[in-house]
Design an enzyme around this catalytic site. Sequence first.
Site, mmCIF file in Angstrom:
data_model
loop_
_atom_site.group_PDB
_atom_site.id
_atom_site.type_symbol
_atom_site.label_atom_id
_atom_site.label_comp_id
_atom_site.label_asym_id
_atom_site.label_seq_id
_atom_site.Cartn_x
_atom_site.Cartn_y
_atom_site.Cartn_z
ATOM 1 N N TYR B 108 -13.095 -24.228 38.499
ATOM 2 C CA TYR B 108 -13.770 -22.933 38.679
ATOM 3 C C TYR B 108 -13.635 -22.083 37.434
ATOM 4 O O TYR B 108 -12.586 -22.083 36.774
ATOM 5 C CB TYR B 108 -13.129 -22.159 39.838
ATOM 6 C CG TYR B 108 -13.489 -22.631 41.210
ATOM 7 C CD1 TYR B 108 -14.650 -22.192 41.840
ATOM 8 C CD2 TYR B 108 -12.657 -23.491 41.911
ATOM 9 C CE1 TYR B 108 -14.971 -22.596 43.127
ATOM 10 C CE2 TYR B 108 -12.966 -23.904 43.202
ATOM 11 C CZ TYR B 108 -14.117 -23.450 43.796
ATOM 12 O OH TYR B 108 -14.426 -23.860 45.068
ATOM 13 N N TYR B 147 -11.473 -31.216 44.103
ATOM 14 C CA TYR B 147 -10.353 -30.825 43.248
ATOM 15 C C TYR B 147 -9.088 -30.720 44.091
ATOM 16 O O TYR B 147 -9.152 -30.526 45.310
ATOM 17 C CB TYR B 147 -10.647 -29.503 42.522
ATOM 18 C CG TYR B 147 -10.971 -28.350 43.438
ATOM 19 C CD1 TYR B 147 -9.968 -27.590 44.040
ATOM 20 C CD2 TYR B 147 -12.296 -28.014 43.724
ATOM 21 C CE1 TYR B 147 -10.266 -26.544 44.884
ATOM 22 C CE2 TYR B 147 -12.594 -26.964 44.576
ATOM 23 C CZ TYR B 147 -11.575 -26.237 45.158
ATOM 24 O OH TYR B 147 -11.888 -25.212 46.002
ATOM 25 N N ARG B 157 -9.748 -30.838 48.043
ATOM 26 C CA ARG B 157 -10.898 -30.272 48.735
ATOM 27 C C ARG B 157 -12.094 -31.209 48.581
ATOM 28 O O ARG B 157 -12.361 -31.704 47.490
ATOM 29 C CB ARG B 157 -11.312 -28.917 48.134
ATOM 30 C CG ARG B 157 -10.378 -27.737 48.311
ATOM 31 C CD ARG B 157 -10.015 -27.383 49.745
ATOM 32 N NE ARG B 157 -11.047 -27.533 50.767
ATOM 33 C CZ ARG B 157 -12.024 -26.668 51.019
ATOM 34 N NH1 ARG B 157 -12.139 -25.574 50.325
ATOM 35 N NH2 ARG B 157 -12.898 -26.880 51.976
ATOM 36 N N HIS B 160 -17.746 -28.948 47.589
ATOM 37 C CA HIS B 160 -18.323 -27.912 48.459
ATOM 38 C C HIS B 160 -18.919 -26.783 47.631
ATOM 39 O O HIS B 160 -18.553 -26.572 46.484
ATOM 40 C CB HIS B 160 -17.268 -27.350 49.416
ATOM 41 C CG HIS B 160 -16.134 -26.666 48.716
ATOM 42 N ND1 HIS B 160 -15.054 -27.353 48.196
ATOM 43 C CD2 HIS B 160 -15.903 -25.358 48.434
ATOM 44 C CE1 HIS B 160 -14.223 -26.493 47.629
ATOM 45 N NE2 HIS B 160 -14.711 -25.273 47.748
ATOM 46 N N HIS B 162 -19.542 -22.624 48.226
ATOM 47 C CA HIS B 162 -19.290 -21.462 49.081
ATOM 48 C C HIS B 162 -20.578 -20.670 49.268
ATOM 49 O O HIS B 162 -21.340 -20.481 48.311
ATOM 50 C CB HIS B 162 -18.253 -20.538 48.434
ATOM 51 C CG HIS B 162 -16.905 -21.163 48.243
ATOM 52 N ND1 HIS B 162 -15.882 -20.999 49.148
ATOM 53 C CD2 HIS B 162 -16.409 -21.937 47.251
ATOM 54 C CE1 HIS B 162 -14.804 -21.645 48.708
ATOM 55 N NE2 HIS B 162 -15.098 -22.228 47.556
#
Lengths: 201, 242
Positions: B108, B147, B157, B160, B162
Amino acid sequence: MQPLDYLKETASQTAGPYVHIGLAPAAAGFDIFDKNFGPNPATPEAEGEQITVEGVVRDGTGAPIKDVLIEVWQADATGAYAQGATGPFTGWGRIVSDFETGEWAFDTIKPGPAKGRGGHGLMAPHISFWIVARGINLGLNTRMYFEDEGAANDADPVLNLIEQEHRRATLIAQRSERGGKPIYRFDIRVQGDGETVFFDI
Amino acid sequence: MAPLDELYPRDREWQPPALTPDYKTSLSRSPAYPLLSLQNSVSETTGPVFGHDMLGPLDNDLLHNYAAPGESAIGQRIIVHGRVLDENGRPLPGTLVEFWQANAGGRYRHRKDTYLAPIDPNFGGCGRAITDAEGRYHFRTVKPAPYPWRNWVNNWRPAHIHFSIFGHAFAQRLITQMYFEGDPLIWACPIVKSIPDERAIEQLIAPLDMNATVPLDTMAYKFDIVLRGTRSTLFENRLEGN
């Protein structure tokens, strides 16, 4: 039997630790959009008493939740909701806490009393809060009321639904002044001593 | 003032509970006392509405909205599209949809993310759109990677994206995550499994949508989002003065 053909609401998932990337990129550390959403439901030009609201959201251990994101929604000074307004008063703000301290704040005007459910009576002035963060599976809803609205608070239909009277105080912000401007302190406790009352709305 | 359009109550057996111990952070961030049930007032049935003036021309193109001129984000190019509906199946036009994600390496762009996968200098990882008259939205991006995250010693995770959606009422406000068809990590994830009903999890998994792909260019996934529906009262004992 015929099946009911309603759809089901999409399930919520936590906003996660990086919610700021999507909803407040400046807080994540970068600049991407030409126009960004800010914390303040009203500008200094809006009609009404200018106030600052501030606080900390704490977890069950008492520690500040430093990655919290809050959205607020409120009526204007006359008690009307300005759905779709683009002027000095929109009634909506998106607030990010300080990553080091968890402190958050926004500037707005004090709302007026809005009509209660079904148009009956008046609700005491209040600001609706929606709180998301890592570890919160479904956004938490609560309301902030004002310490200096004692009579209206005593008659408020929502505050009066809270069975344990001492818990009503968890929704009432404390007023002080700083540099001549009213400050309302609204600390939120997600869990533990003095746990804030949250709503299923 | 708009009429009071009450919403169907939220199905608390469908939505994740606040306390889901396998997702450790929820232990200290979940209220211990029950939520107080409120019937809707105008404070809940109204909400902010945003106009197209908020959006820039590249806000729904994550391949380019943070890229240098002539550059593009690195990764598998995908289109994500779908509709925002209410529980009555009616489209919700004019509602703001915001999205954010890790890059194609699982990193991120956030000052708090320290995963060793590299930042892509041409990828910001966020965008937004407003639904059209039929409730449709679409955006272009790269497929995010899974990640690791600190929960158990070895949690990953699933890939995905959000999503944040407003609807027309403050009580419709929703944040969720979209997963990708075929990802084996979905059913091993404590955050996914905070949702008690497998059908509700399936509703978060976007299928590959070959009809929406651009041949020789971009793959596509379809993700519909459902917000709480509005109640049409057939009979009501109206209170005096209402």
